[in-house]
Design an enzyme around this catalytic site. Structure first.
Site, PDB file in Angstrom:
ATOM      1  N   ARG A   1       4.253   6.203  -0.859  1.00 13.57           N
ATOM      2  CA  ARG A   1       3.845   4.842  -0.481  1.00 13.57           C
ATOM      3  C   ARG A   1       4.798   3.799  -1.086  1.00 13.57           C
ATOM      4  O   ARG A   1       5.602   3.217  -0.378  1.00 13.57           O
ATOM      5  CB  ARG A   1       2.404   4.571  -0.945  1.00 13.57           C
ATOM      6  CG  ARG A   1       1.363   5.598  -0.435  1.00 13.57           C
ATOM      7  CD  ARG A   1       1.073   5.449   1.025  1.00 13.57           C
ATOM      8  NE  ARG A   1       0.102   6.412   1.520  1.00 13.57           N
ATOM      9  CZ  ARG A   1      -1.223   6.235   1.548  1.00 13.57           C
ATOM     10  NH1 ARG A   1      -1.741   5.119   1.098  1.00 13.57           N
ATOM     11  NH2 ARG A   1      -2.017   7.172   2.041  1.00 13.57           N
TER      12      ARG A   1
ATOM     13  N   HIS B   1      -0.620   8.881  -4.432  1.00 11.49           N
ATOM     14  CA  HIS B   1      -0.491   7.708  -5.307  1.00 11.49           C
ATOM     15  C   HIS B   1      -0.383   8.212  -6.743  1.00 11.49           C
ATOM     16  O   HIS B   1      -1.022   9.214  -7.102  1.00 11.49           O
ATOM     17  CB  HIS B   1      -1.750   6.817  -5.237  1.00 11.49           C
ATOM     18  CG  HIS B   1      -1.809   5.864  -4.083  1.00 11.49           C
ATOM     19  ND1 HIS B   1      -2.983   5.601  -3.405  1.00 11.49           N
ATOM     20  CD2 HIS B   1      -0.863   5.075  -3.513  1.00 11.49           C
ATOM     21  CE1 HIS B   1      -2.746   4.691  -2.465  1.00 11.49           C
ATOM     22  NE2 HIS B   1      -1.467   4.365  -2.507  1.00 11.49           N
TER      23      HIS B   1
ATOM     24  N   CYS C   1      -9.377   4.493  -7.902  1.00 14.70           N
ATOM     25  CA  CYS C   1      -9.014   3.854  -6.627  1.00 14.70           C
ATOM     26  C   CYS C   1      -9.920   2.663  -6.324  1.00 14.70           C
ATOM     27  O   CYS C   1      -9.491   1.714  -5.669  1.00 14.70           O
ATOM     28  CB  CYS C   1      -9.130   4.842  -5.468  1.00 14.70           C
ATOM     29  SG  CYS C   1      -8.023   6.239  -5.555  1.00 14.70           S
TER      30      CYS C   1
END
Ligand code: ARG
Length: 291
Positions: free
Chosen positions: A157, A186, A284
Site C-alpha cells: 500500500r 499493512h 486497524c
C-alpha cells in the site's frame, strides 16, 4: 494515569529482570461500523461471498471502545460515511505525531473517499497542523511511531516516496521495511509497538512477513523483540494496541499473550471476528492522536 505492572514473580537469580511497564493515557480516534461491509476484495482476508453479521460487528466494536474507556483512555468518534465500508479502520486515516497530522491517500480507489473524510475531522480536532498527503500512504496502517523514530511499511500500500514525505514533515528518522506476505499487507498486521518510550523501544513482529533485508534490519534495531509465532500472526494477533502496559489484541492469539505476560505486559483479549473478515483487528480500528 500511571499503572505499573504487577511486581515480577520471585525468580531464580539468573532469570533476567522483567522491565517495569508504564501505561500512558492515550487519545484515540475510532469510526463506528455503521456502513461496514465486505463489498470488494483488496486483501486476501476479504471474500465478498462470505456474509458478515453487522449487529455482531457493532457489538464487537462497542466492546473494543469500552475496553479503551475502562482503561482510562479518551476515545473520539469520526462519523462513518455511506459507501465507505472500510472507514471503520481508523488507523488508516492519518498519521498524527506531536500535534501534527498527515492525511492518508489510499492505494485503492474504493477507499479514496476516506482520505478527505478523515481530513475533515482532523481539521476540527485542534491540532497544530494538518497536511494532505502528496504520496500514497495508508496512515498508521503502515507508519508506527516509537521513541524518536517511525517504522514504515511498503510493498502493498504505502510507497517509499511516502516514507520520505513523513521524514521531511515530522523530522523523525523513518525506517523503511518491506512487507512480502499479502496476508500482512499493512505494517500494523505484522508488527506491534508495545513500549514506545525512547530507550525502551519494545516491539513484537512476525519475521516471515518481511523481506530478508528488512528482517536483518529489525534484528539489529530490536535484538530483544518478541518474535511472534506464525499462528498468532495468522489471527492478526500483532494488530495490537498498547498503552505501554495494557495490550489489547485478538483473544485467539494465546501464544502471543503468554509472551507478552513474560515481558511484563498485561494482555487484554478482544474478539473482532467480523472485522477480521475485512482483514482488520483492534489496531486497524484505532488511530492514535498524539498531541
Ligand atoms: N479492508 C481494509 C483494507 O484492506 C482493512 C484495513 C485494515 N487496516 C489496518 N490498519 N491494517 O484496506
Amino acid at each position: 494515569m500511571t499503572v505499573l505492572s504487577d511486581p515480577p514473580a520471585p525468580s531464580a537469580a539468573s532469570a533476567p529482570a522483567v522491565t517495569r511497564r508504564v501505561a500512558r493515557r492515550r487519545r484515540y480516534l475510532m469510526c463506528p461500523p455503521d456502513h461496514f461491509a465486505v463489498a470488494y476484495a483488496i486483501n486476501p482476508w476479504m471474500d465478498t461471498a462470505r456474509p458478515i453479521d453487522a449487529a455482531l460487528a457493532r457489538r464487537q466494536w462497542d466492546r473494543l471502545r469500552r475496553t479503551y474507556l475502562d482503561l482510562g483512555h479518551n476515545v473520539e468518534i469520526v462519523p462513518a460515511e455511506p459507501d465507505l465500508p472500510d472507514m471503520v479502520f481508523a488507523a488508516n486515516g492519518a498519521l498524527v505525531i506531536d500535534g501534527r497530522a498527515l492525511g492518508a491517500r489510499f492505494a485503492y480507489p474504493q477507499r479514496a473517499g476516506e482520505g478527505p473524510a478523515y481530513l475533515r475531522w482532523l481539521r476540527r480536532a485542534g491540532l497544530r497542523s494538518v497536511s494532505a498527503a502528496g504520496q500514497v500512504n495508508e496512515g498508521e496502517g503502515d507508519f508506527l511511531t516509537l521513541g524518536n523514530m517511525v517504522l514504515a511499511g511498503t510493498g502493498f500500500r504505502t510507497t517509499f516516496a511516502a516514507h520520505a514525505e513523513v521524514q521531511e514533515l515530522f523530522g523523525l528518522p523513518v525506517i523503511s521495511l518491506r512487507l512480502v506476505d499479502p496476508r500482512f499487507y499493512h505494517l500494523d498486521t505484522a508488527l506491534a509497538v508495545l513500549d514506545d518510550r525512547a530507550g525502551h523501544n519494545t516491539v513484537a513482529y512476525c519475521p516471515d512477513a518481511f523481506s530478508p533485508g528488512s528482517q536483518d534490519a529489525l534484528r539489529r534495531l530490536f535484538p530483544d523483540a518478541i518474535l511472534a509465532d506464525p499462528a498468532d500472526a495468522a489471527v492478526l494477533g500483532l494488530n495490537a494496541v498498547s498503552d505501554g502496559y495494557h495490550v489489547v489484541l485478538a483473544e485467539q492469539a494465546t501464544g502471543l499473550m503468554t509472551q507478552l505476560r513474560e515481558r511484563g505486559f498485561h494482555p487484554i483479549g478482544v474478539d473482532l471476528s467480523e472485522l477480521l473478515k475485512a482483514g482488520g483487528g483492534a489496531k486497524c480500528c484505532t488511530l492514535e492522536i498524539r498531541a
